[in-house]
Design a protein around this motif. Structure first.
Motif, short mmCIF file in Angstrom:
data_model
loop_
_atom_site.label_atom_id
_atom_site.label_comp_id
_atom_site.label_asym_id
_atom_site.label_seq_id
_atom_site.Cartn_x
_atom_site.Cartn_y
_atom_site.Cartn_z
N VAL A 17 0.99 -1.23 0.13
CA VAL A 17 0.02 0.07 -0.13
C VAL A 17 0.99 1.21 -0.06
N THR A 18 0.45 2.02 -0.95
CA THR A 18 1.28 3.21 -0.88
C THR A 18 0.61 4.65 -0.45
N LYS A 19 -0.70 4.39 -0.66
CA LYS A 19 -1.39 5.62 -0.14
C LYS A 19 -3.02 5.16 0.22
N GLU A 20 -3.55 5.82 1.35
CA GLU A 20 -4.88 5.78 1.76
C GLU A 20 -5.56 6.88 1.91
N SER A 21 -6.68 6.74 1.72
CA SER A 21 -7.49 7.76 2.09
C SER A 21 -9.19 7.43 2.41
N ALA A 22 -10.28 8.16 2.57
CA ALA A 22 -11.43 7.73 2.90
C ALA A 22 -11.37 6.95 4.32
N GLY A 23 -10.63 7.62 5.24
CA GLY A 23 -10.52 6.80 6.79
C GLY A 23 -9.79 5.44 6.50
N GLY A 24 -8.91 5.24 5.61
CA GLY A 24 -8.31 4.22 5.44
C GLY A 24 -9.10 3.02 4.60
N ARG A 25 -10.41 3.55 3.97
CA ARG A 25 -11.10 2.44 3.19
C ARG A 25 -11.05 2.59 1.73
N ALA A 26 -10.02 3.52 1.39
CA ALA A 26 -9.55 3.40 -0.02
C ALA A 26 -8.07 3.66 -0.17
N LEU A 27 -7.50 2.67 -0.88
CA LEU A 27 -5.94 2.32 -0.96
C LEU A 27 -5.44 2.75 -2.61
N ILE A 28 -4.40 3.16 -2.61
CA ILE A 28 -3.33 2.66 -3.78
C ILE A 28 -2.47 1.74 -3.31
N ALA A 29 -2.34 0.67 -4.05
CA ALA A 29 -1.29 -0.37 -3.75
C ALA A 29 -0.67 -0.84 -4.99
N ASP A 30 0.59 -1.17 -4.88
CA ASP A 30 1.24 -1.79 -6.02
C ASP A 30 1.15 -3.29 -5.67
N TYR A 31 0.13 -4.04 -6.68
CA TYR A 31 -0.03 -5.20 -6.23
C TYR A 31 0.83 -6.21 -7.38
N ARG A 32 1.02 -7.41 -6.89
CA ARG A 32 1.62 -8.42 -7.82
C ARG A 32 1.15 -9.77 -7.31
N ASN A 33 1.10 -10.65 -8.62
CA ASN A 33 1.00 -11.90 -8.21
C ASN A 33 1.62 -12.55 -9.31
N ASP A 34 1.52 -13.86 -9.48
CA ASP A 34 2.38 -14.88 -10.27
C ASP A 34 2.04 -14.74 -11.73
N THR A 35 0.38 -14.46 -11.91
CA THR A 35 -0.07 -14.43 -13.24
C THR A 35 0.18 -12.91 -14.05
N TRP A 36 -0.10 -12.11 -13.31
CA TRP A 36 0.07 -10.70 -14.13
C TRP A 36 1.13 -9.91 -13.53
N GLY A 37 2.01 -10.20 -12.80
CA GLY A 37 3.27 -9.49 -12.43
C GLY A 37 2.88 -8.24 -11.41
N GLU A 38 3.36 -7.24 -11.72
CA GLU A 38 3.01 -5.97 -10.79
C GLU A 38 2.43 -4.97 -11.51
N MET A 39 1.37 -4.33 -10.80
CA MET A 39 0.85 -3.13 -11.27
C MET A 39 0.09 -2.20 -10.34
N ARG A 40 -0.10 -1.09 -10.51
CA ARG A 40 -0.52 -0.10 -9.60
C ARG A 40 -1.95 -0.20 -9.52
N THR A 41 -2.77 -0.44 -8.52
CA THR A 41 -3.84 -0.74 -8.40
C THR A 41 -4.91 0.15 -7.40
N ARG A 42 -5.97 0.34 -7.63
CA ARG A 42 -6.63 1.14 -6.61
C ARG A 42 -7.80 0.20 -5.67
N TRP A 43 -8.02 0.38 -4.45
CA TRP A 43 -8.96 -0.69 -3.83
C TRP A 43 -9.91 0.35 -3.18
N SER A 44 -11.17 -0.10 -2.77
CA SER A 44 -12.16 0.49 -2.14
C SER A 44 -12.85 -0.54 -1.10
N PHE A 45 -13.39 -0.28 -0.12
CA PHE A 45 -13.88 -1.14 0.76
C PHE A 45 -15.32 -0.79 1.39
N VAL A 46 -16.12 -1.54 1.65
CA VAL A 46 -17.54 -1.05 2.40
C VAL A 46 -17.36 -2.00 3.73
#
Length: 108
Positions: free
Chosen positions: A64-93
């Motif tokens: 995780v490189t950034k959080e907002s909305a009280g920690g319920r929105a993230l920007i993260a460098d996500y990686r896995n064996d299928t796609w490699g690494e990418m910059r992603t956004r996440w939001s949570f309820v």
């Protein structure tokens, strides 16, 4: 620079990231409501299939490189064996009981 997991603001989101990075599917599933849903790049997906394919069978990891909305929105460098690494956004309820009822992700 990545934010340390223990410094993420929202307890449910903090536990979500920790479970992903520990490859702890049991802990991950315990964080979700029974009727939890998710979307990837704006399209609803089958939750069970997606988490198996994109997180657990492919060794997903979030920095995780950034959080907002009280920690319920993230920007993260996500990686896995299928796609490699990418910059992603996440939001949570997060429900009153502290479990996640929906999350959305996609490329940032």
């Amino acid at each position: 620079m990545a934010i340390q997991i223990d410094r993420l603001s929202d307890p449910a989101v903090r536990a979500f990231v920790a479970a992903v990075n520990a490859h702890d599917e049991k802990a991950f599933r315990s964080l979700l409501t029974p009727d939890a849903t998710m979307a990837d790049d704006g399209s609803d997906r089958d939750l069970a299939q997606w988490i198996d394919r994109e997180i657990f069978s492919s060794h997903g990891h979030m920095d995780v490189t950034k959080e907002s909305a009280g920690g319920r929105a993230l920007i993260a460098d996500y990686r896995n064996d299928t796609w490699g690494e990418m910059r992603t956004r996440w939001s949570f309820v997060v429900e009153d009981d502290g479990r996640i009822s929906r999350f959305e992700t996609g490329q940032a």
